[in-house]
Scaffold this motif. Structure first.
Motif, PDB file in Angstrom:
ATOM      1  N   VAL A  72       1.303  -6.662  -1.513  1.00 59.50           N
ATOM      2  CA  VAL A  72       1.276  -5.860  -0.294  1.00 59.50           C
ATOM      3  C   VAL A  72       2.291  -6.441   0.676  1.00 59.50           C
ATOM      4  N   THR A  73       3.232  -5.602   1.116  1.00 55.52           N
ATOM      5  CA  THR A  73       4.284  -6.063   2.017  1.00 55.52           C
ATOM      6  C   THR A  73       4.038  -5.669   3.470  1.00 55.52           C
ATOM      7  N   THR A  74       3.345  -4.558   3.700  1.00 57.76           N
ATOM      8  CA  THR A  74       2.968  -4.136   5.054  1.00 57.76           C
ATOM      9  C   THR A  74       1.511  -3.698   5.017  1.00 57.76           C
ATOM     10  N   LEU A  75       0.682  -4.336   5.807  1.00 54.52           N
ATOM     11  CA  LEU A  75      -0.751  -4.063   5.743  1.00 54.52           C
ATOM     12  C   LEU A  75      -1.136  -2.831   6.551  1.00 54.52           C
ATOM     13  N   VAL A  76      -2.250  -2.248   6.165  1.00 55.54           N
ATOM     14  CA  VAL A  76      -2.973  -1.265   6.972  1.00 55.54           C
ATOM     15  C   VAL A  76      -4.440  -1.675   6.901  1.00 55.54           C
ATOM     16  N   GLY A  95      -1.866  10.005 -20.096  1.00 53.25           N
ATOM     17  CA  GLY A  95      -2.974  10.667 -20.783  1.00 53.25           C
ATOM     18  C   GLY A  95      -4.311  10.051 -20.441  1.00 53.25           C
ATOM     19  N   GLY A  96      -4.999   9.520 -21.468  1.00 47.28           N
ATOM     20  CA  GLY A  96      -6.334   8.976 -21.278  1.00 47.28           C
ATOM     21  C   GLY A  96      -6.326   7.648 -20.543  1.00 47.28           C
ATOM     22  N   LEU A  97      -7.391   7.415 -19.782  1.00 53.20           N
ATOM     23  CA  LEU A  97      -7.521   6.171 -19.026  1.00 53.20           C
ATOM     24  C   LEU A  97      -7.812   5.017 -19.980  1.00 53.20           C
ATOM     25  N   LEU A  98      -7.021   3.967 -19.900  1.00 49.00           N
ATOM     26  CA  LEU A  98      -7.226   2.779 -20.713  1.00 49.00           C
ATOM     27  C   LEU A  98      -7.999   1.716 -19.932  1.00 49.00           C
ATOM     28  N   LEU A  99      -7.689   1.576 -18.650  1.00 43.89           N
ATOM     29  CA  LEU A  99      -8.335   0.553 -17.832  1.00 43.89           C
ATOM     30  C   LEU A  99      -8.345   0.970 -16.371  1.00 43.89           C
ATOM     31  N   ASP A 100      -9.536   0.982 -15.770  1.00 50.98           N
ATOM     32  CA  ASP A 100      -9.670   1.025 -14.315  1.00 50.98           C
ATOM     33  C   ASP A 100      -9.945  -0.409 -13.904  1.00 50.98           C
ATOM     34  N   ALA A 101      -8.924  -1.080 -13.358  1.00 49.98           N
ATOM     35  CA  ALA A 101      -9.020  -2.518 -13.119  1.00 49.98           C
ATOM     36  C   ALA A 101      -9.830  -2.867 -11.882  1.00 49.98           C
ATOM     37  N   GLY A 102      -9.988  -1.909 -10.975  1.00 51.49           N
ATOM     38  CA  GLY A 102     -10.722  -2.177  -9.750  1.00 51.49           C
ATOM     39  C   GLY A 102      -9.835  -2.089  -8.519  1.00 51.49           C
ATOM     40  N   VAL A 103     -10.297  -2.680  -7.431  1.00 49.27           N
ATOM     41  CA  VAL A 103      -9.703  -2.461  -6.112  1.00 49.27           C
ATOM     42  C   VAL A 103      -9.205  -3.769  -5.503  1.00 49.27           C
ATOM     43  N   VAL A 104      -8.032  -3.695  -4.863  1.00 52.65           N
ATOM     44  CA  VAL A 104      -7.540  -4.787  -4.029  1.00 52.65           C
ATOM     45  C   VAL A 104      -7.419  -4.275  -2.598  1.00 52.65           C
ATOM     46  N   SER A 105      -7.392  -5.195  -1.664  1.00 51.47           N
ATOM     47  CA  SER A 105      -7.304  -4.832  -0.259  1.00 51.47           C
ATOM     48  C   SER A 105      -5.858  -4.688   0.174  1.00 51.47           C
ATOM     49  N   GLY A 106      -5.584  -3.650   0.950  1.00 53.33           N
ATOM     50  CA  GLY A 106      -4.286  -3.496   1.594  1.00 53.33           C
ATOM     51  C   GLY A 106      -4.325  -3.917   3.044  1.00 53.33           C
ATOM     52  N   GLY A 110       0.555  -9.987   0.926  1.00 55.16           N
ATOM     53  CA  GLY A 110       0.610 -11.006  -0.107  1.00 55.16           C
ATOM     54  C   GLY A 110       0.228 -10.477  -1.472  1.00 55.16           C
ATOM     55  N   GLN A 111       0.195 -11.390  -2.453  1.00 50.80           N
ATOM     56  CA  GLN A 111      -0.151 -11.042  -3.821  1.00 50.80           C
ATOM     57  C   GLN A 111      -1.624 -10.666  -3.913  1.00 50.80           C
ATOM     58  N   LYS A 112      -1.904  -9.607  -4.645  1.00 50.66           N
ATOM     59  CA  LYS A 112      -3.274  -9.131  -4.854  1.00 50.66           C
ATOM     60  C   LYS A 112      -3.515  -9.069  -6.356  1.00 50.66           C
ATOM     61  N   THR A 113      -4.447  -9.866  -6.848  1.00 50.17           N
ATOM     62  CA  THR A 113      -4.629 -10.044  -8.278  1.00 50.17           C
ATOM     63  C   THR A 113      -6.043  -9.680  -8.696  1.00 50.17           C
ATOM     64  N   ILE A 114      -6.159  -9.026  -9.854  1.00 51.88           N
ATOM     65  CA  ILE A 114      -7.449  -8.704 -10.453  1.00 51.88           C
ATOM     66  C   ILE A 114      -7.470  -9.291 -11.857  1.00 51.88           C
ATOM     67  N   ALA A 133      -5.217   4.752   2.179  1.00 50.99           N
ATOM     68  CA  ALA A 133      -4.425   4.704   3.413  1.00 50.99           C
ATOM     69  C   ALA A 133      -2.973   4.514   2.997  1.00 50.99           C
ATOM     70  N   ALA A 134      -2.142   3.997   3.902  1.00 51.31           N
ATOM     71  CA  ALA A 134      -0.713   3.934   3.611  1.00 51.31           C
ATOM     72  C   ALA A 134      -0.107   2.548   3.833  1.00 51.31           C
ATOM     73  N   PRO A 135      -0.646   1.505   3.193  1.00 51.57           N
ATOM     74  CA  PRO A 135       0.060   0.222   3.226  1.00 51.57           C
ATOM     75  C   PRO A 135       1.331   0.314   2.391  1.00 51.57           C
ATOM     76  N   ALA A 136       2.188  -0.679   2.505  1.00 54.21           N
ATOM     77  CA  ALA A 136       3.400  -0.730   1.684  1.00 54.21           C
ATOM     78  C   ALA A 136       3.262  -1.863   0.675  1.00 54.21           C
ATOM     79  N   ILE A 137       3.817  -1.646  -0.515  1.00 54.72           N
ATOM     80  CA  ILE A 137       3.785  -2.657  -1.564  1.00 54.72           C
ATOM     81  C   ILE A 137       5.196  -2.892  -2.081  1.00 54.72           C
ATOM     82  N   ALA A 138       5.379  -3.996  -2.807  1.00 56.99           N
ATOM     83  CA  ALA A 138       6.678  -4.290  -3.404  1.00 56.99           C
ATOM     84  C   ALA A 138       6.981  -3.248  -4.476  1.00 56.99           C
ATOM     85  N   GLY A 139       8.220  -2.793  -4.476  1.00 51.15           N
ATOM     86  CA  GLY A 139       8.655  -1.815  -5.459  1.00 51.15           C
ATOM     87  C   GLY A 139      10.101  -2.058  -5.828  1.00 51.15           C
ATOM     88  N   CYS A 140      10.630  -1.181  -6.648  1.00 50.69           N
ATOM     89  CA  CYS A 140      12.061  -1.235  -6.948  1.00 50.69           C
ATOM     90  C   CYS A 140      12.643   0.149  -6.727  1.00 50.69           C
TER      91      CYS A 140
END
Length: 199
Positions: A72-76, A95-106, A110-114, A133-140
């Protein structure tokens, strides 16, 4: 003739590893490392609430992942981001869901790990997320992707498509991936997997 034995050991079964012409550099990983198989300039991606994003994930050799993370680079505050992985469906659509890993906080940066436990055979997958909501995360940068399998933007030969996006009310990830998604050229989210073992 090519050397086929060394000290009585048959080397022919390792020929592909020894031959630079057939070796795939994408198959070289170290256990404990973080894997994200895309190349582009770094960018920040502002999420849109209630939009499900899916980005391609190439797994070029069998592996087991034990963690999944985003940054997460910009919090909300408050905000939540749900992470998951989909199998490939038809026509390069999740297609089909392989894994719903759960939730991290925005709500903090910082790094958010599950912690997960997921064996991934070789193949194409889709890492996905949805936020409330609309936090910002690292992307390319979606306009500079060197390896987009989704092709060029329909109206711009200087921009590549980065993901599939579809409207979805925040909650547990749908199974299968919601139909009717559109190609998006916005930044590709960087959702990395930590390699627990090479299988």
């Amino acid at each position: 003739p090519a050397l086929s034995t060394l000290d009585g050991v048959d080397l022919s079964v390792h020929a592909a590893d020894l031959d630079a012409h057939t070796r795939d550099a994408w198959e070289d990983f170290y256990v404990g490392g973080w894997y994200f198989p895309h190349r582009a300039s770094w960018a920040s991606m502002t999420l849109v609430a209630n939009k499900l994003h899916a980005t391609s994930l190439f797994v070029v050799r069998p592996m087991t992942a034990d963690q999944i993370r985003i940054q997460v680079t910009t919090l909300v505050d408050p905000s939540n981001i749900r992470l998951g992985i989909y199998k490939n469906g038809t026509n390069l659509y999740p297609g089909g869901l392989l894994l719903d890993a759960g939730v991290v906080s925005g709500a903090t940066t910082g790094q958010k790990t599950i912690t997960i436990s997921l064996a991934l055979p070789r193949g194409l997958y889709w890492v996905a997320l949805v936020a409330d909501a609309a936090p910002a995360i690292a992307g390319c940068g979606g306009n500079q992707l060197a390896d987009s399998i989704l092709g060029l933007d329909d109206s711009d030969n200087t921009a590549t498509n980065a993901s599939w996006d579809v409207t979805f009310t925040y909650g547990a990830l749908p199974n299968p991936f919601t139909a009717g998604g559109v190609l998006a050229r916005d930044q590709r989210q960087i959702m990395a997997l930590r390699i627990a073992s090479l299988d």
